[in-house]
Scaffold this motif. Structure first.
Motif, PDB file in Angstrom:
ATOM      1  N   ASN A  68       0.817  -1.201   0.000  1.00 38.32           N
ATOM      2  CA  ASN A  68       0.000   0.000   0.000  1.00 38.32           C
ATOM      3  C   ASN A  68       0.857   1.260   0.000  1.00 38.32           C
ATOM      4  O   ASN A  68       0.507   2.250  -0.630  1.00 38.32           O
ATOM      5  N   LEU A  69       2.003   1.233   0.705  1.00 36.68           N
ATOM      6  CA  LEU A  69       2.878   2.395   0.736  1.00 36.68           C
ATOM      7  C   LEU A  69       3.480   2.652  -0.639  1.00 36.68           C
ATOM      8  O   LEU A  69       3.583   3.791  -1.079  1.00 36.68           O
ATOM      9  N   VAL A  70       3.868   1.607  -1.345  1.00 39.22           N
ATOM     10  CA  VAL A  70       4.442   1.764  -2.682  1.00 39.22           C
ATOM     11  C   VAL A  70       3.373   2.311  -3.609  1.00 39.22           C
ATOM     12  O   VAL A  70       3.615   3.222  -4.389  1.00 39.22           O
ATOM     13  N   GLN A  71       2.176   1.801  -3.524  1.00 33.95           N
ATOM     14  CA  GLN A  71       1.105   2.291  -4.387  1.00 33.95           C
ATOM     15  C   GLN A  71       0.767   3.742  -4.047  1.00 33.95           C
ATOM     16  O   GLN A  71       0.504   4.538  -4.940  1.00 33.95           O
ATOM     17  N   PHE A  72       0.805   4.077  -2.767  1.00 40.42           N
ATOM     18  CA  PHE A  72       0.517   5.456  -2.372  1.00 40.42           C
ATOM     19  C   PHE A  72       1.607   6.390  -2.873  1.00 40.42           C
ATOM     20  O   PHE A  72       1.326   7.498  -3.343  1.00 40.42           O
ATOM     21  N   ASP A  73       2.870   5.968  -2.831  1.00 39.10           N
ATOM     22  CA  ASP A  73       3.970   6.778  -3.366  1.00 39.10           C
ATOM     23  C   ASP A  73       3.810   6.975  -4.865  1.00 39.10           C
ATOM     24  O   ASP A  73       4.061   8.064  -5.389  1.00 39.10           O
ATOM     25  N   GLN A  74       3.426   5.918  -5.550  1.00 37.95           N
ATOM     26  CA  GLN A  74       3.200   6.042  -6.993  1.00 37.95           C
ATOM     27  C   GLN A  74       2.049   7.007  -7.269  1.00 37.95           C
ATOM     28  O   GLN A  74       2.108   7.791  -8.216  1.00 37.95           O
TER      29      GLN A  74
END
Length: 61
Positions: free
Chosen positions: A4-10
């Motif tokens: 979720n953090l990677v998707q939020f950063d993207q």
């Protein structure tokens, strides 16, 4: 949870890209609509004044 953090950063990166793209688009529209005609009009007016002054100087000599 880490995914979720990677998707939020993207998602934040995509929002930053869209923001910069939108700012650039509206800046280009502003420059083409107001600044360029103002610059061209001022240059044409100055050229006209210089020609008028040159004709006046040639007539007075």
């Amino acid at each position: 949870m880490h995914e979720n953090l990677v998707q939020f950063d993207q998602y934040l990166g995509f929002l930053a890209f869209l923001t910069i793209l939108t700012i650039g688009f509206w800046l280009m529209i502003f420059l083409l609509t107001f600044v360029v005609p103002y610059w061209l009009g001022g240059n044409l007016l100055e050229m006209w004044k210089e020609r008028k002054a040159a004709k006046r100087a040639a007539r007075n000599e």
